[in-house]
Design a protein around this motif. Structure first.
Motif, mmCIF file in Angstrom:
data_model
loop_
_atom_site.group_PDB
_atom_site.id
_atom_site.type_symbol
_atom_site.label_atom_id
_atom_site.label_comp_id
_atom_site.label_asym_id
_atom_site.label_seq_id
_atom_site.Cartn_x
_atom_site.Cartn_y
_atom_site.Cartn_z
ATOM 1 N N GLN A 132 0.814 -1.222 0.000
ATOM 2 C CA GLN A 132 0.000 0.000 0.000
ATOM 3 C C GLN A 132 0.846 1.269 0.000
ATOM 4 O O GLN A 132 0.327 2.363 0.228
ATOM 5 N N ASN A 133 2.147 1.133 -0.231
ATOM 6 C CA ASN A 133 3.027 2.299 -0.231
ATOM 7 C C ASN A 133 2.920 3.024 -1.579
ATOM 8 O O ASN A 133 3.434 2.565 -2.599
ATOM 9 N N LEU A 134 2.221 4.156 -1.559
ATOM 10 C CA LEU A 134 1.952 4.906 -2.788
ATOM 11 C C LEU A 134 3.239 5.362 -3.466
ATOM 12 O O LEU A 134 3.402 5.227 -4.681
ATOM 13 N N GLN B 131 -2.941 0.205 -9.097
ATOM 14 C CA GLN B 131 -2.832 -0.013 -7.651
ATOM 15 C C GLN B 131 -2.642 1.322 -6.933
ATOM 16 O O GLN B 131 -3.256 1.570 -5.891
ATOM 17 N N ALA B 132 -1.784 2.164 -7.493
ATOM 18 C CA ALA B 132 -1.517 3.470 -6.880
ATOM 19 C C ALA B 132 -2.774 4.339 -6.876
ATOM 20 O O ALA B 132 -3.053 5.057 -5.909
ATOM 21 N N GLU C 23 1.471 13.409 -7.972
ATOM 22 C CA GLU C 23 2.538 12.552 -8.491
ATOM 23 C C GLU C 23 1.976 11.437 -9.369
ATOM 24 O O GLU C 23 2.595 11.037 -10.366
ATOM 25 N N LEU C 24 0.791 10.942 -9.004
ATOM 26 C CA LEU C 24 0.122 9.929 -9.833
ATOM 27 C C LEU C 24 -0.156 10.499 -11.227
ATOM 28 O O LEU C 24 0.113 9.848 -12.250
ATOM 29 N N LEU C 25 -0.692 11.708 -11.276
ATOM 30 C CA LEU C 25 -0.960 12.350 -12.568
ATOM 31 C C LEU C 25 0.337 12.552 -13.352
ATOM 32 O O LEU C 25 0.374 12.377 -14.573
ATOM 33 N N PHE C 26 1.404 12.906 -12.640
ATOM 34 C CA PHE C 26 2.688 13.134 -13.295
ATOM 35 C C PHE C 26 3.213 11.850 -13.934
ATOM 36 O O PHE C 26 3.659 11.849 -15.089
ATOM 37 N N ILE C 27 3.154 10.742 -13.198
ATOM 38 C CA ILE C 27 3.653 9.467 -13.740
ATOM 39 C C ILE C 27 2.744 8.991 -14.881
ATOM 40 O O ILE C 27 3.218 8.436 -15.883
ATOM 41 N N LYS C 28 1.445 9.230 -14.765
ATOM 42 C CA LYS C 28 0.540 8.897 -15.872
ATOM 43 C C LYS C 28 0.898 9.689 -17.126
ATOM 44 O O LYS C 28 0.849 9.173 -18.246
ATOM 45 N N SER C 29 1.262 10.950 -16.929
ATOM 46 C CA SER C 29 1.655 11.774 -18.086
ATOM 47 C C SER C 29 2.931 11.228 -18.721
ATOM 48 O O SER C 29 3.078 11.240 -19.945
ATOM 49 N N LEU C 30 3.839 10.733 -17.879
ATOM 50 C CA LEU C 30 5.066 10.136 -18.401
ATOM 51 C C LEU C 30 4.748 8.897 -19.241
ATOM 52 O O LEU C 30 5.336 8.697 -20.313
ATOM 53 N N LEU C 31 3.800 8.101 -18.770
ATOM 54 C CA LEU C 31 3.385 6.910 -19.527
ATOM 55 C C LEU C 31 2.856 7.310 -20.899
ATOM 56 O O LEU C 31 3.229 6.724 -21.927
#
Length: 484
Positions: free
Chosen positions: A206-208, A233-234, A243-251
């Protein structure tokens, strides 16, 4: 009274560390207003501003702290850290070097000093301070710093040993193991990062933060299926995480979906408008998405936040160039090159800014020659030199540079096309043919290549092929003009 102050400050510090910035803002500010000579109050307010990425304010507040208490060593260290964030490396190094051994009162201060030394690129002093720490701290809190410095210094044996310790900590102390994974990620060791993080999430699923960094590593390894699983999961844990949005943008960006990546970055910045990582990535993605105006605005915001940051100067120059703000591009890129005269990216960008202005053709050529002197393999500089001669009809010089370009980059479709076109223009149809035919294979959607091939085939009597490529040329031009 003293006990109550200590308790309040402890709570303030806890909120700042946990990112509860809104909760601490008013009570801490009120305390500083009511106690204008309390150095510790100003120090905490400076740390709050630092977490809010209000760097200039943080810097002023750290300086104010030191006018009230010149012996507050942590304020010196944090001021140096803030200077680094603002791109003021010399000032930061001077501050750090001015801290005497007698001022280092405990292990926490020494560890922080070592960390900022490492951030400043001074791994010798960083490791020197780490060596004075107890073994337990060296192999826990100081381990990420040690790993980073071993990498920086090329000490592969000690670095390998530190990875083994980090893997062992993935079960016992995930926070330290996660920081070590961040070090690996920053150094581009994505495979090693992924392996360590996969172990960490086994113990703390569960570590985001771990899930997001794992997804990032997988994206950069082109392992998109696993990255998507970990992002899902995140998202269940922190659906509103910037940060989730940022990593999604990287994808999206790594898969070539720059418009979707740009939208996600815009959402990131709506939540955290002053986060420089988000802004810098938006500049790059906006340029890829041909949204140069948006790239310029983001780059200007970066320079407002960190006016001395050379990388942001380059981004501003490159974005301004794409947006045809040639004077702005010249100013930023010239300033950038004054500090980094051997930087090939900045050199080329300034050459392009000159080349876009007919009155500065000679300045463009001089700049591009300088780029080739810096890096003789800079095929783009050679190509732009070729274009500078082609546009004014100097075919011999154009051929020289286009030949150099395709020798350096045999798959450069535009250079192959232009080389073939110049040969065609000089009556060398036999020489033109292989270059144009290779260019069309590499860039079948380039209208001008089809036009040049149509000319070639008509000149050598292959009229059916000439007609075919003329038709393709017309279709591509119509498509570009919206089907009209």
């Amino acid at each position: 009274m003293i006990a109550a102050k200590k308790e309040s400050f402890k709570q303030f510090e806890k909120y700042i560390e946990e990112g509860k910035l809104t909760e601490v803002e008013k009570p801490l500010f009120d305390y500083v207003v009511a106690n204008p000579k309390d150095a510790e109050g100003f120090f905490l307010l400076a740390k709050l501003r630092l977490r809010q990425t209000r760097l200039s304010e943080a810097r002023s507040l750290f300086k104010k702290t030191l006018t009230l208490d010149a012996n507050l060593t942590l304020a010196k260290i944090e001021l140096a850290s803030t200077d680094l964030e603002l791109g003021e490396a010399e000032e930061a190094q001077t501050l750090l070097n001015g801290i005497n051994e007698s001022e280092i009162k405990n292990d926490a201060v020494r560890l922080r000093l070592a960390t900022v030394y490492a951030d400043a690129g001074d791994c010798a002093n960083a490791l020197k301070n780490v060596e004075s720490l107890p073994l337990k701290i060296k192999n826990r809190e100081a381990l990420p710093l040690r790993g980073a410095c071993y990498l920086e210094l090329g000490d592969n044996d000690n670095f390998s040993s530190s990875i083994l310790i980090a893997n062992g900590l993935s079960k016992q102390d995930q926070a330290v193991a996660l920081k070590f994974a961040e070090v690996l990620s920053k150094r581009g060791l994505h495979k090693e990062t992924s392996e360590l993080l996969n172990t960490i999430v086994l113990y703390v699923p569960q570590n985001l933060e771990a899930l997001l960094l794992l997804a990032k590593s997988e994206i950069l390894l082109k392992d998109f299926p696993h990255a998507k699983i970990h992002l899902l999961q995140a998202e269940r844990i922190g659906p509103n995480s910037p940060e989730l949005l940022f990593i999604k943008s990287l994808l999206e960006s790594e898969q070539g979906n720059n418009a979707a990546a740009l939208q996600l970055l815009q959402k990131c910045l709506a939540l955290n408008p002053n986060t420089v990582r988000f802004l810098a990535q938006l500049v790059v993605v906006a340029m890829r998405a041909n949204q140069a105006g948006e790239a310029v605005r983001a780059a200007e915001h970066l320079l407002d936040l960190q006016p001395a940051n050379l990388e942001f100067l380059y981004l501003h120059g490159a974005a301004s160039l794409q947006n045809n703000n040639l004077q702005k591009a010249e100013v930023s890129l010239t300033k950038f090159l004054e500090s980094r005269p051997k930087d090939s990216r900045g050199c080329l960008a300034l050459g392009l800014a000159y080349a876009a202005q007919p009155a500065k053709l000679e300045e463009a050529r001089s700049q591009l020659r300088q780029c080739l002197a810096i890096d003789p393999n800079n095929y783009e500089a050679a190509y732009q030199m070729g274009l500078s001669y082609k546009t004014v009809g100097e075919s011999a010089k154009a051929l020289e540079y286009f030949e150099q370009t395709v020798k350096l980059s045999p798959g450069y479709a535009s250079a192959l096309r232009d080389l073939g076109a110049v040969y065609l223009q000089t009556g060398e149809e036999v020489k033109a043919r292989p270059y144009l035919e290779k260019a069309v294979l590499l860039g079948p959607d380039d209208a001008d290549t089809h036009f040049q091939l149509s000319r070639l085939y008509n000149l050598i009597g292959e009229r059916d092929l000439g007609k075919k490529h003329l038709e393709i040329f017309q279709k591509l031009k119509n498509r570009k003009n919206g089907g009209m």
